[in-house]
Design an enzyme around this catalytic site. Structure first.
Site, PDB file in Angstrom:
ATOM      1  N   HIS A  98       0.821  -1.206   0.000  1.00  0.00           N
ATOM      2  CA  HIS A  98       0.000   0.000   0.000  1.00  0.00           C
ATOM      3  C   HIS A  98       0.859   1.261   0.000  1.00  0.00           C
ATOM      4  O   HIS A  98       0.549   2.250  -0.677  1.00  0.00           O
ATOM      5  CB  HIS A  98      -0.919  -0.023   1.222  1.00  0.00           C
ATOM      6  CG  HIS A  98      -1.694   1.244   1.412  1.00  0.00           C
ATOM      7  ND1 HIS A  98      -1.352   2.193   2.357  1.00  0.00           N
ATOM      8  CD2 HIS A  98      -2.777   1.738   0.765  1.00  0.00           C
ATOM      9  CE1 HIS A  98      -2.200   3.194   2.291  1.00  0.00           C
ATOM     10  NE2 HIS A  98      -3.069   2.957   1.330  1.00  0.00           N
ATOM     11  N   GLU A 101      -3.663   8.162   7.579  1.00  0.00           N
ATOM     12  CA  GLU A 101      -4.700   7.290   7.014  1.00  0.00           C
ATOM     13  C   GLU A 101      -5.024   6.149   7.982  1.00  0.00           C
ATOM     14  O   GLU A 101      -6.191   5.791   8.177  1.00  0.00           O
ATOM     15  CB  GLU A 101      -4.233   6.735   5.667  1.00  0.00           C
ATOM     16  CG  GLU A 101      -5.287   5.918   4.931  1.00  0.00           C
ATOM     17  CD  GLU A 101      -4.809   5.409   3.581  1.00  0.00           C
ATOM     18  OE1 GLU A 101      -5.588   4.691   2.924  1.00  0.00           O
ATOM     19  OE2 GLU A 101      -3.663   5.712   3.193  1.00  0.00           O
ATOM     20  N   GLU A 109       2.098   1.948  -3.399  1.00  0.00           N
ATOM     21  CA  GLU A 109       1.024   2.540  -4.210  1.00  0.00           C
ATOM     22  C   GLU A 109       1.030   4.057  -4.076  1.00  0.00           C
ATOM     23  O   GLU A 109       0.897   4.789  -5.065  1.00  0.00           O
ATOM     24  CB  GLU A 109      -0.323   1.957  -3.767  1.00  0.00           C
ATOM     25  CG  GLU A 109      -1.535   2.626  -4.396  1.00  0.00           C
ATOM     26  CD  GLU A 109      -2.713   2.676  -3.447  1.00  0.00           C
ATOM     27  OE1 GLU A 109      -3.335   3.745  -3.320  1.00  0.00           O
ATOM     28  OE2 GLU A 109      -3.022   1.640  -2.812  1.00  0.00           O
ATOM     29  N   HIS A 110       1.203   4.555  -2.850  1.00  0.00           N
ATOM     30  CA  HIS A 110       1.293   6.003  -2.628  1.00  0.00           C
ATOM     31  C   HIS A 110       2.533   6.587  -3.313  1.00  0.00           C
ATOM     32  O   HIS A 110       2.464   7.634  -3.963  1.00  0.00           O
ATOM     33  CB  HIS A 110       1.365   6.295  -1.126  1.00  0.00           C
ATOM     34  CG  HIS A 110       0.037   6.305  -0.443  1.00  0.00           C
ATOM     35  ND1 HIS A 110      -0.485   7.419   0.169  1.00  0.00           N
ATOM     36  CD2 HIS A 110      -0.882   5.328  -0.278  1.00  0.00           C
ATOM     37  CE1 HIS A 110      -1.661   7.137   0.693  1.00  0.00           C
ATOM     38  NE2 HIS A 110      -1.929   5.861   0.440  1.00  0.00           N
TER      39      HIS A 110
END
Length: 418
Positions: A46, A126, A49-50
């Site tokens: 993840h 997040e 992905e950022h």
């Protein structure tokens, strides 16, 4: 018509041409996610992905965003347990530009150290937001309850401690191991021509990465009970049993079973718990299908003092379907709902692009609309009863986020065991 192209390096390109629309949806799918992580790097998929959006050798992060804003398109990404997708949707005349930017991100992201540290803070925020959203958090807990220490039970976001420890070298090593041609699929749906296909081949067909993805064994259903005490107004409860892998021959029967149990406003759970008893605002069921396993889950948000009642109603509904089956009327209603939602989804180029990517990565094949309709129509009441009988005799996995410190006495994992 769906077409599949295999490049010289093994990368697959799957396309579906739709001449009647004026848009193109493109996706770069990578067969990696939290399932392929370890405790030491959980969250890296993840986080990567950022980082792919934080600048390349020729574009800043702002220029990546502006390149799509200026043409009225959009670009985004998501990470799941078994795959990561980078996607864009643009007008057909801008499709090659979208390929340029996506391929630039895929091959030439710089992972600047300063951006790396800033983005760690973004993802940690997040995680904090997720922790403050109990009706999201409980779904992470039910995965842990189902899969225990297997990576399918890991959080996709990871933890602050692990994120703080990740280095640029860790990211590059992970890319080398997982972002390989054999692990990558490019999908296209919409109004495009041969020029777009050639542009994709030029950018993706020759690269090489030698790493080997981490292999993870088939998980065992753990059937644990996990509670997280928080000062919430509601208790957020999940109940789960083992499900089916994505390619199982009974998957269509399970999809229909889910629909009639908790997949719609006319479903048994919704009607009984919300409409008849007024015990919850949100109550539903869903099935998560992975490459070699699955989990069937019921969620309800209710007042803490009503948890026991909601649990008893939900499990009695499961037992009733298991013991007495379903009616032809319920089955036919479910079939029409599924066929309707399927056909409506085909009006979206994004949905078609996503279907291509998931099917190629997890199934290795693609079904036409007629084949999908035929599969739904073939399901019988006996087939739905058989899958209910198979699944609803298992010990339960339980998860709850609530102000309660313990599960109420009647909320037990053995209530369906017979």
């Amino acid at each position: 018509m769906i077409q599949r192209h295999i490049c010289e390096n093994g990368l697959r390109i799957v396309t579906e041409k739709i001449p009647s629309v004026r848009s193109v949806a493109l996706g770069v799918w990578v067969r990696t996610g939290s399932r392929f992580e370890t405790e030491a790097n959980n969250g890296i998929s993840h986080f990567l992905e950022h980082m792919f959006f934080k600048g390349t050798e020729t574009r800043t992060a702002k220029e990546i965003a502006e390149s799509f804003d200026e043409i009225g398109g959009n670009v985004n990404a998501f990470t799941s347990k078994e795959y990561t997708c980078y996607y864009a949707r643009v007008l057909d005349r801008h499709a090659i530009m979208a390929v340029d930017v996506l391929s630039d991100m895929y091959f030439h992201s710089v992972f600047d150290e300063e951006e790396l540290e800033k983005e760690k803070n973004v993802v940690i925020e997040e995680i904090g937001m997720y922790e403050d959203t109990p009706d999201d958090l409980v779904h992470d807990l039910i995965a842990q309850a189902c899969y225990s220490d297997h990576p399918l039970g890991y959080s996709i976001l990871g933890t602050e401690e692990v994120l703080r420890s990740l280095t640029r070298s860790d990211l590059l090593t992970y890319i080398d191991h997982h972002y390989t041609p054999a692990n990558t699929v490019v999908t296209v749906a919409g109004n495009f021509d041969e020029q777009l296909l050639e542009a994709i081949k030029r950018r993706f067909s020759r690269y090489r990465r030698s790493g080997v993805s981490r292999q993870v064994g088939v998980p065992r259903f753990a059937g644990k009970s996990i509670i997280q005490t928080k000062a919430t107004e509601q208790a957020h409860l999940c109940i789960a049993v083992p499900g089916l892998p994505v390619g199982d021959e009974q998957i269509d029967s399970l999809i229909l079973l889910n629909n009639l149990l908790g997949g719609s406003m006319s479903s048994r759970l919704f009607q009984e718990i919300r409409e008849e008893r007024g015990l919850a605002y949100s109550v539903y069921s869903y099935h998560s299908a992975y490459s070699d396993s699955g989990m069937f889950t019921i969620y309800a948000g209710t007042a803490p003092e009503q948890v026991e009642q909601v649990f008893e109603i939900a499990t009695s509904i499961l037992a009733d379907v298991r013991d007495h089956g379903i009616s032809e009327k319920e089955l036919n209603k479910g079939k029409e709902q599924l066929k309707g939602s399927l056909m409506l989804s085909l009006e979206s180029t994004n949905s078609r692009m996503s279907r291509l990517g998931k099917n190629e990565l997890l199934l290795g094949r693609h079904y036409s609309l007629d084949e999908l309709i035929a599969r739904i129509d073939r399901v019988s009441t006996e087939a739905v009863a058989a899958i209910a009988d198979k699944l609803f005799r298992s010990p339960l996995a339980l998860a709850m986020v609530s102000p309660l410190e313990h599960f109420p006495a009647q909320v037990r994992s053995d209530v369906l065991v017979s």
